[in-house]
Write a protein that holds these residues in place. Structure first.
Motif, PDB file in Angstrom:
ATOM      1  N   ARG A 356       0.830  -1.210   0.000  1.00  0.00           N
ATOM      2  CA  ARG A 356       0.000   0.000   0.000  1.00  0.00           C
ATOM      3  C   ARG A 356       0.862   1.255   0.000  1.00  0.00           C
ATOM      4  O   ARG A 356       0.601   2.212  -0.731  1.00  0.00           O
ATOM      5  N   ALA A 357       1.921   1.249   0.835  1.00  0.00           N
ATOM      6  CA  ALA A 357       2.825   2.402   0.880  1.00  0.00           C
ATOM      7  C   ALA A 357       3.516   2.595  -0.462  1.00  0.00           C
ATOM      8  O   ALA A 357       3.724   3.728  -0.916  1.00  0.00           O
ATOM      9  N   ALA A 358       3.864   1.482  -1.133  1.00  0.00           N
ATOM     10  CA  ALA A 358       4.534   1.573  -2.430  1.00  0.00           C
ATOM     11  C   ALA A 358       3.605   2.200  -3.472  1.00  0.00           C
ATOM     12  O   ALA A 358       4.040   3.006  -4.307  1.00  0.00           O
ATOM     13  N   GLY A 359       2.331   1.836  -3.443  1.00  0.00           N
ATOM     14  CA  GLY A 359       1.380   2.429  -4.370  1.00  0.00           C
ATOM     15  C   GLY A 359       1.240   3.932  -4.159  1.00  0.00           C
ATOM     16  O   GLY A 359       1.194   4.713  -5.120  1.00  0.00           O
ATOM     17  N   ASP A 360       1.189   4.355  -2.883  1.00  0.00           N
ATOM     18  CA  ASP A 360       1.082   5.791  -2.577  1.00  0.00           C
ATOM     19  C   ASP A 360       2.340   6.523  -3.016  1.00  0.00           C
ATOM     20  O   ASP A 360       2.271   7.653  -3.524  1.00  0.00           O
ATOM     21  N   LEU A 361       3.494   5.892  -2.819  1.00  0.00           N
ATOM     22  CA  LEU A 361       4.749   6.536  -3.185  1.00  0.00           C
ATOM     23  C   LEU A 361       4.882   6.630  -4.709  1.00  0.00           C
ATOM     24  O   LEU A 361       5.344   7.642  -5.241  1.00  0.00           O
ATOM     25  N   ALA A 362       4.471   5.580  -5.426  1.00  0.00           N
ATOM     26  CA  ALA A 362       4.543   5.599  -6.888  1.00  0.00           C
ATOM     27  C   ALA A 362       3.688   6.718  -7.465  1.00  0.00           C
ATOM     28  O   ALA A 362       4.038   7.331  -8.483  1.00  0.00           O
ATOM     29  N   ALA A 363       2.568   7.019  -6.811  1.00  0.00           N
ATOM     30  CA  ALA A 363       1.664   8.066  -7.321  1.00  0.00           C
ATOM     31  C   ALA A 363       2.277   9.458  -7.218  1.00  0.00           C
ATOM     32  O   ALA A 363       1.787  10.392  -7.866  1.00  0.00           O
ATOM     33  N   LEU A 364       3.352   9.615  -6.441  1.00  0.00           N
ATOM     34  CA  LEU A 364       3.986  10.924  -6.265  1.00  0.00           C
ATOM     35  C   LEU A 364       5.037  11.224  -7.328  1.00  0.00           C
ATOM     36  O   LEU A 364       5.590  12.322  -7.357  1.00  0.00           O
ATOM     37  N   ARG A 365       5.329  10.262  -8.195  1.00  0.00           N
ATOM     38  CA  ARG A 365       6.402  10.449  -9.176  1.00  0.00           C
ATOM     39  C   ARG A 365       6.058  11.560 -10.159  1.00  0.00           C
ATOM     40  O   ARG A 365       4.972  11.604 -10.720  1.00  0.00           O
ATOM     41  N   GLU A 366       7.019  12.466 -10.339  1.00  0.00           N
ATOM     42  CA  GLU A 366       6.870  13.550 -11.307  1.00  0.00           C
ATOM     43  C   GLU A 366       7.448  13.120 -12.658  1.00  0.00           C
ATOM     44  O   GLU A 366       8.361  12.286 -12.714  1.00  0.00           O
ATOM     45  N   PRO A 367       6.917  13.659 -13.768  1.00  0.00           N
ATOM     46  CA  PRO A 367       7.487  13.332 -15.082  1.00  0.00           C
ATOM     47  C   PRO A 367       8.979  13.680 -15.130  1.00  0.00           C
ATOM     48  O   PRO A 367       9.396  14.734 -14.675  1.00  0.00           O
ATOM     49  N   GLY A 368       9.746  12.764 -15.653  1.00  0.00           N
ATOM     50  CA  GLY A 368      11.179  12.992 -15.757  1.00  0.00           C
ATOM     51  C   GLY A 368      11.992  12.377 -14.638  1.00  0.00           C
ATOM     52  O   GLY A 368      13.218  12.269 -14.746  1.00  0.00           O
ATOM     53  N   TRP A 369      11.323  11.994 -13.543  1.00  0.00           N
ATOM     54  CA  TRP A 369      12.064  11.325 -12.478  1.00  0.00           C
ATOM     55  C   TRP A 369      12.376   9.902 -12.906  1.00  0.00           C
ATOM     56  O   TRP A 369      11.462   9.166 -13.340  1.00  0.00           O
ATOM     57  N   PRO A 370      13.630   9.456 -12.795  1.00  0.00           N
ATOM     58  CA  PRO A 370      13.971   8.085 -13.200  1.00  0.00           C
ATOM     59  C   PRO A 370      13.370   7.058 -12.234  1.00  0.00           C
ATOM     60  O   PRO A 370      13.062   7.381 -11.078  1.00  0.00           O
ATOM     61  N   VAL A 371      13.202   5.845 -12.733  1.00  0.00           N
ATOM     62  CA  VAL A 371      12.684   4.769 -11.884  1.00  0.00           C
ATOM     63  C   VAL A 371      13.793   4.332 -10.934  1.00  0.00           C
ATOM     64  O   VAL A 371      14.865   3.925 -11.376  1.00  0.00           O
ATOM     65  N   PRO A 372      13.574   4.402  -9.613  1.00  0.00           N
ATOM     66  CA  PRO A 372      14.631   4.039  -8.670  1.00  0.00           C
ATOM     67  C   PRO A 372      14.790   2.534  -8.571  1.00  0.00           C
ATOM     68  O   PRO A 372      13.863   1.760  -8.841  1.00  0.00           O
TER      69      PRO A 372
END
Length: 388
Positions: A356-372
């Motif tokens: 659940r925390a991962a889903g919330d964190l993924a939703a915060l990604r801005e365009p251009g941020w690389p996949v960690p």
């Protein structure tokens, strides 16, 4: 006769003169915490034990005006508003004129409205007060946000024509028991009364306090889902504090305010129990004693320095607090640090705990941020949930 009364008035002023001294009061600090969190408060206590005096001290300490309204002597229309016919009701409608106390508070822009003798108000008046407490509207007038709502009630056994509070109204208050200390009264009769301190929110602690409170309450309700909502069976219980989604939101705000003010644990405990009731509140407090969550902002500053807790409910609370802290200040560095923290769940073999925390964190990604790299262990879970 005038001279005689003047002498009597002088004596009365001397008898009423008082000194104050700094003191700690759990019930007053709990009241101040709830008022700071902008949650309506209901003080329960026998007649004559200082509920009104406590409100005067509170308003004086906050530097705001106090308006006292005796709920038991009012009609429902006094809170719903009185209809005023305008020039063209068909075009403009019929506005509901607010009472004078509401106009004074709206004009001041801040203050405390104190509804006294609430348990002596009949059900129809209690129903009219629902809109004031929930929507902060009196007739057609909206009360400004800095106006706080406090009420007082005597137990039904000692109230004149007392009524149990309706469950919808009761569930909108933090219920605090207001008592007196005989030694304090005795010292007051000697001329010295206590002056409790007011807890003050530290703006620098606010973000971490909210994140910590979110993690704690979310983790607890995940471990004890049956306590999310429980309406008592008896009328007395329904007229007091009991757990519901609304009162858990209150408990979260009270915890966050307590963390941000550094309030004493006893005051925070009294406020939380007053929101969700004795059973659920005491269970939450016992859970918090064992939880001991670190500051999520410190975790994000150096993710490698913190180990994931061993217990599943503590893991969930820890990760929820970290993601909440990222949501409060979503920079790329903090977002990537959040994935480093969640990766510890994969290393511990419990990626489902962090899903659940991962889903919330993924939703915060801005365009251009690389996949960690820390996202690798959650790719399948996020694809199933639609987050990727």
């Amino acid at each position: 006769m005038t001279d005689l009364l003047s002498a009597a008035d002088g004596l009365n002023r001397r008898a009423g003169a008082r000194r104050t001294e700094p003191a700690r009061s759990t019930q007053f600090e709990a009241l101040a915490l709830a008022v700071s969190a902008n949650i309506p408060v209901l003080l329960w206590g026998e007649p004559g034990i200082g509920k009104s005096a406590g409100l005067v001290r509170l308003a004086t300490g906050l530097g705001v005006p106090l308006e006292t309204v005796i709920a038991s002597v009012h009609e429902p229309s006094d809170f719903a508003g009185l209809p005023i016919i305008g020039d063209d009701p068909a075009a403009t409608g019929v506005p509901m004129a607010p009472p004078d106390w509401a106009v004074r508070l709206a004009t001041a822009g801040r203050g405390v409205v104190f509804f006294d003798e609430l348990s002596s108000a009949p059900p129809a008046v209690q129903a009219a007060l629902l809109r004031v407490v929930l929507e902060r509207r009196v007739g057609s007038l909206a009360l400004p946000e800095p106006v706080r709502v406090v009420a007082a009630a005597n137990p039904p056994a000692s109230a004149a024509d007392g009524w149990h509070l309706s469950p919808p109204l009761a569930n909108r208050f933090v219920h605090l028991r207001w008592t007196h200390e005989p030694s304090t009264v005795a010292r007051g009769m000697a001329g010295t009364w206590p002056e409790p301190s007011m807890p003050v929110v530290d703006p620098g602690k606010a973000a971490a306090a909210v994140a910590r409170a979110r993690g704690a309450v979310s983790g607890f309700l995940t471990a004890r889902p049956g306590l999310a909502h429980h309406l008592p069976e008896d009328a007395e219980g329904r007229g007091g504090a009991w757990p519901s989604p609304r009162t858990w939101e209150m408990a979260l705000r009270l915890l966050a305010t307590g963390y941000a003010t550094g309030a004493r644990p006893e005051a925070v405990a009294a406020a939380v129990v007053g929101a969700v009731g004795d059973g659920a509140g005491l269970e939450l407090l016992a859970y918090l004693d064992e939880l001991d969550l670190p500051d999520p902002n410190r975790v994000l500053a150096d993710p490698s320095a913190f180990a994931l807790p061993e217990r599943g409910d503590r893991q969930l609370a820890f990760l929820t607090a970290v993601v909440s802290a990222v949501q409060d200040d979503p920079t790329r560095r903090r977002w990537e640090a959040g994935w480093d923290v969640l990766a510890k769940a994969v290393e511990a073999g419990v990626p489902d705990i962090a899903a659940r925390a991962a889903g919330d964190l993924a939703a915060l990604r801005e365009p251009g941020w690389p996949v960690p790299s820390g996202i690798d262990g959650f790719v399948e879970l996020l694809q199933l949930s639609g987050a990727l």
